[in-house]
Scaffold this motif. Sequence first.
Motif, short mmCIF file in Angstrom:
data_model
loop_
_atom_site.label_atom_id
_atom_site.label_comp_id
_atom_site.label_asym_id
_atom_site.label_seq_id
_atom_site.Cartn_x
_atom_site.Cartn_y
_atom_site.Cartn_z
N UNK A 96 0.83 -1.22 0.16
CA UNK A 96 -0.14 0.08 -0.28
C UNK A 96 0.94 1.31 -0.01
N UNK A 97 2.19 1.20 0.62
CA UNK A 97 2.85 2.29 0.67
C UNK A 97 3.40 2.62 -0.65
N UNK A 98 3.68 1.75 -1.52
CA UNK A 98 4.22 2.28 -2.78
C UNK A 98 3.22 2.00 -3.88
N UNK A 99 2.01 1.43 -3.69
CA UNK A 99 0.80 1.15 -4.59
C UNK A 99 1.73 0.25 -5.72
N UNK A 100 2.41 -0.67 -5.44
CA UNK A 100 2.81 -1.51 -6.25
C UNK A 100 3.29 -2.82 -5.84
N UNK A 101 3.46 -4.07 -6.55
CA UNK A 101 3.88 -5.18 -6.18
C UNK A 101 5.51 -5.31 -5.70
N UNK A 102 5.82 -6.02 -4.69
CA UNK A 102 7.09 -5.94 -4.35
C UNK A 102 7.34 -7.49 -4.08
N UNK A 103 8.53 -7.84 -4.06
CA UNK A 103 8.82 -9.32 -3.99
C UNK A 103 8.97 -9.43 -2.30
#
Length: 200
Positions: free
Chosen positions: A99-106
């Motif tokens: 939610x912080x970066x509004x992206x998928x992270x590994x």
Amino acid sequence: MNKVYKYSINTKELREELEINRNYGTNLPFTTSIKPLENKNGFTQCFNETSQKWEYVEDNRDKTVYSKTTKGSLEVDYLGTLKAEHTLLVPKQFDKWSEDTQSWIEDEILKNEYLTIQKKAEKVEQLSTLVVITSQGNTFDGNETARLNMVSAIQSAELLGQISSNWKLADNTVKEISLNELKEALALSIQKVGEIVTNE
């Protein structure tokens, strides 16, 4: 002839332009004589019956979105902005939504757990399909069952004073094998098991 614009009963989305004989009137249900806006990429037009205006509404229908919690994919079948739980960004195998970066992270933990399970599965596969080749050029199964059978055959041969024994090789052919070669096959199998188990 007068032009009227028909819109959807449910979504109020522009459907078609009609030409109607003015003698019949233009006050037809779910139509307006108000001219729509210019087409806009990524949007459709919906008629606001309260303000009596056409409005741009984001249109993502037929696009593939992904659940931020399950990563499952689905086709968008609704008008408007994407639901909060959906994203157009494609996740990779070990991703989790941030939610912080509004992206998928590994997800490093998930990735490491998966790799550990994979390594274990590979070792089990290697151990179950293990074969060894003796100095005589014969190929023996070296899995756990084969090793136990070798131990039993060696012990029986020694008790009976035999120097050879019939043995089914890895290619399913039966051959008379010397006791020393059988011991060699057992030793090679044990050595190979050690290498597989300790290999990182």
